[in-house]
Write a protein that holds these residues in place. Structure first.
Motif, PDB file in Angstrom:
ATOM      1  N   ASP A 245       0.805  -1.229   0.000  1.00  8.99           N
ATOM      2  CA  ASP A 245       0.000   0.000   0.000  1.00  8.99           C
ATOM      3  C   ASP A 245       0.835   1.276   0.000  1.00  8.99           C
ATOM      4  OD1 ASP A 245      -2.443  -1.359  -0.050  1.00  8.99           O
ATOM      5  OD2 ASP A 245      -2.392  -1.655   2.122  1.00  8.99           O
ATOM      6  N   LEU A 246       2.123   1.165  -0.294  1.00  8.83           N
ATOM      7  CA  LEU A 246       2.967   2.337  -0.463  1.00  8.83           C
ATOM      8  C   LEU A 246       3.336   2.474  -1.939  1.00  8.83           C
ATOM      9  CD1 LEU A 246       5.455   1.925   2.528  1.00  8.83           C
ATOM     10  CD2 LEU A 246       3.480   3.455   2.414  1.00  8.83           C
ATOM     11  N   ASP A 247       3.441   3.721  -2.416  1.00  9.37           N
ATOM     12  CA  ASP A 247       3.963   3.928  -3.761  1.00  9.37           C
ATOM     13  C   ASP A 247       5.385   3.373  -3.837  1.00  9.37           C
ATOM     14  OD1 ASP A 247       1.680   5.141  -4.649  1.00  9.37           O
ATOM     15  OD2 ASP A 247       2.690   6.906  -5.437  1.00  9.37           O
ATOM     16  N   ALA A 248       5.715   2.755  -4.954  1.00 13.62           N
ATOM     17  CA  ALA A 248       7.020   2.116  -5.074  1.00 13.62           C
ATOM     18  C   ALA A 248       7.502   2.180  -6.513  1.00 13.62           C
ATOM     19  CB  ALA A 248       6.951   0.661  -4.614  1.00 13.62           C
ATOM     20  N   ILE A 249       8.833   2.096  -6.672  1.00  9.98           N
ATOM     21  CA  ILE A 249       9.435   1.860  -7.979  1.00  9.98           C
ATOM     22  C   ILE A 249       9.864   0.405  -8.000  1.00  9.98           C
ATOM     23  CG2 ILE A 249      11.282   2.434  -9.574  1.00  9.98           C
ATOM     24  CD1 ILE A 249      11.324   5.224  -8.376  1.00  9.98           C
ATOM     25  N   LEU A 250       9.312  -0.348  -8.939  1.00  4.30           N
ATOM     26  CA  LEU A 250       9.576  -1.773  -9.047  1.00  4.30           C
ATOM     27  C   LEU A 250      10.460  -2.051 -10.259  1.00  4.30           C
ATOM     28  CD1 LEU A 250       5.983  -3.061  -8.245  1.00  4.30           C
ATOM     29  CD2 LEU A 250       7.895  -2.751  -6.672  1.00  4.30           C
ATOM     30  N   TYR A 251      11.139  -3.179 -10.216  1.00  2.71           N
ATOM     31  CA  TYR A 251      12.121  -3.549 -11.255  1.00  2.71           C
ATOM     32  C   TYR A 251      11.922  -5.000 -11.652  1.00  2.71           C
ATOM     33  CZ  TYR A 251      16.570  -5.364 -13.033  1.00  2.71           C
ATOM     34  OH  TYR A 251      17.533  -6.003 -13.771  1.00  2.71           O
ATOM     35  N   ARG A 252      12.111  -5.274 -12.951  1.00  3.69           N
ATOM     36  CA  ARG A 252      12.154  -6.663 -13.402  1.00  3.69           C
ATOM     37  C   ARG A 252      13.128  -6.791 -14.557  1.00  3.69           C
ATOM     38  NH1 ARG A 252       7.243 -11.020 -13.558  1.00  3.69           N
ATOM     39  NH2 ARG A 252       8.607 -12.739 -12.939  1.00  3.69           N
ATOM     40  N   LYS A 253      13.802  -7.944 -14.596  1.00  5.35           N
ATOM     41  CA  LYS A 253      14.798  -8.246 -15.627  1.00  5.35           C
ATOM     42  C   LYS A 253      14.253  -9.302 -16.573  1.00  5.35           C
ATOM     43  CE  LYS A 253      19.621  -9.860 -16.020  1.00  5.35           C
ATOM     44  NZ  LYS A 253      20.791 -10.295 -15.232  1.00  5.35           N
ATOM     45  N   LEU A 254      14.517  -9.102 -17.872  1.00  5.37           N
ATOM     46  CA  LEU A 254      14.171 -10.066 -18.894  1.00  5.37           C
ATOM     47  C   LEU A 254      15.431 -10.389 -19.699  1.00  5.37           C
ATOM     48  CD1 LEU A 254      11.686  -7.800 -18.684  1.00  5.37           C
ATOM     49  CD2 LEU A 254      10.664  -9.303 -20.383  1.00  5.37           C
ATOM     50  N   SER A 255      15.436 -11.565 -20.317  1.00  6.67           N
ATOM     51  CA  SER A 255      16.523 -11.882 -21.241  1.00  6.67           C
ATOM     52  C   SER A 255      16.339 -11.073 -22.516  1.00  6.67           C
ATOM     53  CB  SER A 255      16.527 -13.372 -21.568  1.00  6.67           C
ATOM     54  OG  SER A 255      15.456 -13.686 -22.455  1.00  6.67           O
ATOM     55  N   ILE A 256      17.354 -11.075 -23.360  1.00  3.57           N
ATOM     56  CA  ILE A 256      17.276 -10.331 -24.618  1.00  3.57           C
ATOM     57  C   ILE A 256      16.205 -10.929 -25.524  1.00  3.57           C
ATOM     58  CG2 ILE A 256      18.928 -11.608 -26.039  1.00  3.57           C
ATOM     59  CD1 ILE A 256      18.764  -7.762 -25.520  1.00  3.57           C
TER      60      ILE A 256
END
Length: 201
Positions: free
Chosen positions: A132-143
């Protein structure tokens, strides 16, 4: 078109421009969709729709990798009002879709304002939610667009966070800037390593 908005641009090794943007193009579109254009010497060579949403799409971002692969990410409204997932597609230089509308975010929420960097892998950040907090999220993908690992949180705040942007260095450290509104609007900066451990808080 009168409804075109939210352009982003990336340039390949040949000096060709690749643009992602949102638009409503009749008769097929009811809500804004994500489109891709390739521009060579001022001439638009390709203009194709990427998203397949039955609802509205949000802001998109585009990146070209070291091998001239084209990567586009965007937010897409689903059944619940104001609830979005993040989606991703990969194209080749001829506009052929190699990875089609792959869901990137794990949780249906207010997932908006994505940014993408593509080199030997693909990296995506976005404004989302964490407990319930604003967040910056990250995800990694292959090429090749395969999901690698799970979502990670770069930062979270009780104050609203919007418009995150980022870049990376050759050591896979990430440099992140974003706007947050505590009392007034401020721009914040963080540096994290490839495991999303904070180097500069």
């Amino acid at each position: 078109n009168l409804f075109a908005s939210f352009p982003s641009i990336s340039v390949d090794n040949n000096g060709y421009a690749h643009i992602a943007y949102n638009d409503i193009i009749p008769p097929g579109d009811v809500d804004q969709q994500v489109y891709y254009s390739k521009v060579i010497g001022g001439n638009v060579e390709l203009n194709i729709r990427i998203s397949e949403s039955i609802g509205a799409t949000g802001r998109s971002d585009i990146a070209v990798d070291n091998n001239n692969g084209i990567h586009v990410v965007w937010s897409e409204e689903k059944e619940a009002y104001n609830e979005y997932y993040l989606y991703y597609s990969k194209l080749d230089g001829n506009g052929n879709i190699l990875v089609n509308n792959r869901k990137v975010s794990e949780v249906e929420e207010l997932t908006i304002n994505p940014a993408i960097v593509a080199t030997n892998n693909v990296h995506v950040i976005w404004k989302g939610n964490n407990n319930d907090l604003d967040a910056i999220l990250y995800r990694k993908l292959s090429i090749n667009g395969n999901l690698l690992g799970f979502e990670k949180t770069i930062t979270k705040s009780m104050a609203p966070i919007i418009f995150p942007t980022f870049d990376k260095d050759s050591n896979d450290n990430f440099f992140v800037a974003y706007q947050s509104m505590i009392l007034d609007d401020f721009i914040y900066y963080k540096k994290v390593d490839k495991n999303i451990r904070v180097i500069i808080p």
